[in-house]
Design a protein around this motif. Sequence first.
Motif: not given
Length: 408
Positions: A221-222, A224-225, A283, A286-287, A393
Amino acid sequence: MRGKLLPLAGLYLVQGLPHGLQSGLLPVLLRARGLSLARVGLARGLHAPWLLKLAWALLVDRWGSPRAWLALSTAALGLLCGLLAVVPPAPAGRADLPAAAVGLLLLLNLGAAVQDAALDAAAVRLLGPGELGPGNTVQVVAYKLGSALAGGGLLGLLPSLSWPLLFMLLATTYWLAAALAWAAPALRGLPRPPPSGPSHPPRDVMAVPGTLWTAGFVLTYKLGEQGAGSLFPLLLLDRGASAPELGLWNGFGAVVCSIAGSALCGALLARHWQLLSLLKSVLWLRLGGLACQTALLYHLDAPGASLATGTALSRVALLSLCLQHFLGGLVTTATFTMMMHCSQLAPRTLQATHYSLLATLELLGKLLLGALAGVLADSLGPHPCFTLFLTLSVLPLLGLGLAPSTLA
């Protein structure tokens, strides 16, 4: 609930101290003492005991109580800091780390890993289903504050803070926290795990409902971030952003925004927002923020684009940094709440081990892209690299559609 959250807040704040100390403060102190850059870098190998956190969690689960483990490990950290106060990092005329200091720092990481496993076990057993949101908000926010205090806060006092005074201050803090762990009424009332016979922890841990899906989610889940977060400030610097301004907003501003995001997530969960629904929403946000950063990078390569201080484009870039840290705080707190909910489905004799497994995978996922982002940027170029981060992501959003009903 306040009687539970206040001691957890104090202990999680203390738990963040070693990370800030060794990632922010200690390298500067060692370099100031004359150690070479190579030796300062090798000092990161002292984090090795954290790789065995699952073993420490198994000990916490199988023997004694989390309260006893927590008080003893925290007091031991105070003792180690007291010993470090009398062992200088480098004697006069030498530019290496004494063996005694290396051994004590290694033991400090061992004690911190045991304390981490014990505190997570206490939180898993202490918090009720309706308290997971506020409890994990306290966990994330207090840990970040502790890390910031030990890294940035003490670094600001560095000119007037000697090595012995620094570690005596940390020793006193740990001993006070150990007293809190032992005396807090909420921790005294923790149920002891029932005695159990021989078991097969790996098999038993993976048999907990929802574990396989949660493990895959926290590992990805992290990705791409973290990749974008480690590269974006450097790319802004390459394109003319002011280094002091960028350092201020990507340092202090990032911590403030991340804490604000975590606090908002806790407030929403306390108002009975459905966890997976909230996680899906943040999410998507964030994307969208990452897509904006990618578009901004493309625009900065156009003729006439400037990141000079005070320009509109500079403000937009800094705002995007803060926004992503805010959304990252939201996502992290929601995910930690889900992890703890999943661990509470395990038998009491495996809860610390189960949560430590998920926490280790979460850390691995964060480190993976953060460490490889520079290599990817050099080999692929920044634009294809950020396209890859966008794709990564999307994966957790797709995975939420397969979430088991036990985690709803």
